[in-house]
Scaffold this active site. Structure first.
Site, PDB file in Angstrom:
ATOM      1  N   GLU A 186       0.816  -1.235   0.000  1.00 21.76           N
ATOM      2  CA  GLU A 186       0.000   0.000   0.000  1.00 21.76           C
ATOM      3  C   GLU A 186       0.843   1.276   0.000  1.00 21.76           C
ATOM      4  OE1 GLU A 186      -2.645  -0.535   3.354  1.00 21.76           O
ATOM      5  OE2 GLU A 186      -3.412  -2.429   2.583  1.00 21.76           O
ATOM      6  N   HIS A 216     -10.282  -6.330  -1.927  1.00 16.37           N
ATOM      7  CA  HIS A 216     -11.333  -6.205  -0.910  1.00 16.37           C
ATOM      8  C   HIS A 216     -12.533  -5.568  -1.612  1.00 16.37           C
ATOM      9  CE1 HIS A 216      -8.906  -7.499   2.437  1.00 16.37           C
ATOM     10  NE2 HIS A 216      -7.933  -6.710   2.017  1.00 16.37           N
ATOM     11  N   GLU A 231      -6.019 -10.896  -1.120  1.00 14.63           N
ATOM     12  CA  GLU A 231      -6.847 -10.682   0.078  1.00 14.63           C
ATOM     13  C   GLU A 231      -8.331 -10.598  -0.270  1.00 14.63           C
ATOM     14  OE1 GLU A 231      -5.399  -7.343   2.384  1.00 14.63           O
ATOM     15  OE2 GLU A 231      -3.310  -7.856   1.994  1.00 14.63           O
TER      16      GLU A 231
HETATM   17  O1  G3I Z   1      -3.379   0.250  17.088  1.00 13.98           O
HETATM   18  C1  G3I Z   1      -3.946  -0.539  18.129  1.00 13.98           C
HETATM   19  C2  G3I Z   1      -2.940  -0.805  19.196  1.00 13.98           C
HETATM   20  O2  G3I Z   1      -2.553   0.399  19.772  1.00 13.98           O
HETATM   21  C3  G3I Z   1      -3.509  -1.800  20.235  1.00 13.98           C
HETATM   22  O3  G3I Z   1      -2.494  -2.166  21.140  1.00 13.98           O
HETATM   23  C4  G3I Z   1      -4.013  -3.055  19.525  1.00 13.98           C
HETATM   24  C5  G3I Z   1      -4.592  -4.115  20.470  1.00 13.98           C
HETATM   25  O4  G3I Z   1      -5.923  -3.884  20.815  1.00 13.98           O
HETATM   26  O5  G3I Z   1      -4.969  -2.673  18.562  1.00 13.98           O
HETATM   27  C6  G3I Z   1      -4.337  -1.878  17.575  1.00 13.98           C
HETATM   28  O6  G3I Z   1      -4.980  -1.714  16.340  1.00 13.98           O
HETATM   29  C7  G3I Z   1      -5.434  -2.883  15.678  1.00 13.98           C
HETATM   30  C8  G3I Z   1      -4.483  -3.294  14.559  1.00 13.98           C
HETATM   31  O7  G3I Z   1      -5.029  -4.376  13.813  1.00 13.98           O
HETATM   32  C9  G3I Z   1      -3.088  -3.652  15.042  1.00 13.98           C
HETATM   33  O8  G3I Z   1      -3.046  -4.794  15.843  1.00 13.98           O
HETATM   34  C10 G3I Z   1      -6.786  -2.555  15.082  1.00 13.98           C
HETATM   35  O9  G3I Z   1      -7.692  -2.211  16.095  1.00 13.98           O
HETATM   36  C11 G3I Z   1      -7.273  -3.724  14.281  1.00 13.98           C
HETATM   37  O10 G3I Z   1      -8.519  -3.414  13.724  1.00 13.98           O
HETATM   38  C12 G3I Z   1      -6.258  -4.071  13.195  1.00 13.98           C
HETATM   39  O11 G3I Z   1      -6.794  -5.043  12.318  1.00 13.98           O
HETATM   40  C13 G3I Z   1      -6.072  -5.556  11.199  1.00 13.98           C
HETATM   41  C14 G3I Z   1      -5.909  -4.544  10.058  1.00 13.98           C
HETATM   42  O12 G3I Z   1      -5.295  -5.193   8.930  1.00 13.98           O
HETATM   43  C15 G3I Z   1      -5.049  -3.340  10.389  1.00 13.98           C
HETATM   44  O13 G3I Z   1      -4.814  -2.566   9.267  1.00 13.98           O
HETATM   45  C16 G3I Z   1      -6.892  -6.731  10.712  1.00 13.98           C
HETATM   46  O14 G3I Z   1      -6.893  -7.742  11.707  1.00 13.98           O
HETATM   47  C17 G3I Z   1      -6.347  -7.309   9.408  1.00 13.98           C
HETATM   48  O15 G3I Z   1      -7.260  -8.229   8.863  1.00 13.98           O
HETATM   49  C18 G3I Z   1      -6.138  -6.202   8.394  1.00 13.98           C
HETATM   50  O16 G3I Z   1      -5.542  -6.732   7.222  1.00 13.98           O
HETATM   51  C19 G3I Z   1      -5.259  -5.797   6.179  1.00 13.98           C
HETATM   52  C20 G3I Z   1      -4.001  -6.266   5.451  1.00 13.98           C
HETATM   53  O17 G3I Z   1      -2.953  -6.463   6.345  1.00 13.98           O
HETATM   54  C21 G3I Z   1      -3.609  -5.268   4.352  1.00 13.98           C
HETATM   55  N1  G3I Z   1      -4.698  -5.014   3.458  1.00 13.98           N
HETATM   56  C22 G3I Z   1      -5.982  -4.626   4.071  1.00 13.98           C
HETATM   57  C23 G3I Z   1      -6.396  -5.662   5.133  1.00 13.98           C
HETATM   58  C24 G3I Z   1      -7.730  -5.320   5.739  1.00 13.98           C
HETATM   59  O18 G3I Z   1      -7.685  -4.113   6.440  1.00 13.98           O
END
Ligand code: G3I
Length: 380
Positions: free
Chosen positions: A186, A265, A294
């Site tokens: 990205e 997506h 994905e």
């Molecule tokens: O930033 C906070 C952090 O401060 C905190 O400690 C932690 C634990 O609660 O949460 C953190 O944020 C989370 C993040 O993952 C990092 O662990 C978000 O709330 C959470 O929603 C996030 O989700 C992932 C997301 O990528 C992040 O961008 C999803 O599980 C994952 O399925 C998703 O995957 C991405 C691909 O890597 C790239 N392409 C898009 C795809 C969908 O968004």
């Protein structure tokens, strides 16, 4: 894909599909009826009903292995580690796995001088045991970087050394065991401009750091195929044009970039990107491998939380068309969905009111989309 505004996690709506919904014919005419054996045992995954067995030789059908990220905020334990039924299906149905979050910086490199390989190792070991390949995800990204990195006070030389060390260490650890790496994830915005502010590496070290990341990854594992990966690049558009220009530039500099991948997506709110095949062919023509990495297809859920048969039919059509486009392009040999069950999908957490984006319900019942993929693979 980042939503404009993160939404508080919702409890997942239980989606109970009717038998009628599961046996609907697709708009595209693909037969999706459940084999009679399946009606007796809806959860048995007999060999003839496995995606990986149906795939042509050398074509990998993958899924994200659920864990980390949004799952940390849910009230279930780590899916990949603890959900037996999930692991069984993961092993049976797929020939490629992508760590959903477990190889991202915040997971694998939580402190400057400490790596944590436990979760990533477990996936790579699982894959080896089940005869699966692995897509590594990801090395240079603007998101999910640890605070020590994003908020650290580093000189440019230090940052460069940090990235080189990270890539050398992580890619080196799994050398020979990762088929494809999403080296740069990205790096362009929707208009096709490099993310010069959000992406710490590009902001601090300039665009040339992308080429270096590929060079370091290649040195650490010369066998791994190295990819540029993004969302919103399914069609011929400003963003995919930017990638095409970048690939030409990198190749002219003899940078080891081997692949371009579209995350895909998708949403039934929008039309299917009908020029997906044409777009992938542009990269294929440059000698690159291509991949779908994905795929999921979200939809606006009715108040009941249960998708209508028509919605499931439309979704199945999107899944099938994405797969067919990839199958039609010679070096598109890797097709990955971003999770196979709604139980663990990131979609309802990020998009309020949307869901049912994967090919199986929360209780692992297979949707028309699953059978559409199976039929398309068998035809191929
Ligand atoms: O930033 C906070 C952090 O401060 C905190 O400690 C932690 C634990 O609660 O949460 C953190 O944020 C989370 C993040 O993952 C990092 O662990 C978000 O709330 C959470 O929603 C996030 O989700 C992932 C997301 O990528 C992040 O961008 C999803 O599980 C994952 O399925 C998703 O995957 C991405 C691909 O890597 C790239 N392409 C898009 C795809 C969908 O968004």
């Amino acid at each position: 894909m980042r939503p404009a505004r993160p939404i508080r996690p919702l409890r997942f709506a239980t989606v109970a599909l009717t038998a009628a919904a599961l046996t609907l014919p697709l708009l595209s005419g693909v037969a999706t009826a459940e084999p009679s054996a399946q009606r007796k045992d809806p959860h048995s995954h007999a060999k003839q009903d496995r995606l990986r067995a149906a795939a042509p030789k050398g074509f990998y059908v993958g899924t994200a292995a659920a864990g980390g990220g949004h799952h940390l905020e849910q009230d279930y334990p780590d899916p990949f580690t603890y959900d037996k039924e999930y692991r069984k299906i993961l092993g049976q149905q797929f020939s490629s796995v992508s760590p959903e979050n477990q190889m991202k910086w915040d997971a694998i490199h939580p402190e400057r001088d400490r790596y944590d390989f436990a979760a990533a190792d477990a996936i790579v070991d699982f894959a080896a045991k089940h005869g699966q390949v692995v897509r590594g995800h990801t090395l240079l990204w603007h998101s999910q970087n640890p605070a020590w990195l994003e908020q650290g006070d580093f000189t440019k030389a230090e940052l460069r050394a940090i990235l080189r060390d990270h890539i050398t260490t992580v890619v080196g650890r799994y050398a020979g065991r990762i088929q494809q790496w999403d080296v740069a994830n990205e790096i362009f915005d929707g208009e096709g401009n490099l993310r010069t502010q959000e992406n710490i590496w590009i902001r601090e070290l300039g665009p040339g750091i992308v080429a270096d990341a590929f060079r370091w990854a290649h040195r650490a594992d010369p066998r791994a195929k190295l990819f540029l990966n993004d969302y919103g690049v399914e069609s011929v558009n400003a963003k995919s044009d930017a990638y095409l220009a970048l690939v030409k530039d990198l190749r002219a500099q003899r940078v080891p970039v081997h692949g371009f991948s579209a995350q895909a997506h998708l949403s039934t709110r929008y039309g299917f990107p009908g020029d997906l095949e044409q777009n992938l062919r542009r990269f294929d023509a440059l000698g690159l491998e291509t991949a779908i990495t994905e795929l999921d297809v979200r939809m606006d859920l009715p108040e009941s939380g249960v998708p209508t048969p028509a919605q499931l039919t439309q979704q199945a059509e999107y899944y099938e068309r994405a797969l067919t486009a990839c199958l039609a392009v010679e070096d598109c040999n890797s097709f990955t969905i971003w999770g196979f069950t709604d139980k663990y999908s990131w979609v309802p957490v990020f998009f309020q009111g949307e869901g049912s984006a994967t090919v199986m319900t929360e209780d692992f019942s297979r949707k028309p989309a699953f059978y559409a993929l199976l039929a398309a693979l068998k035809r191929a």
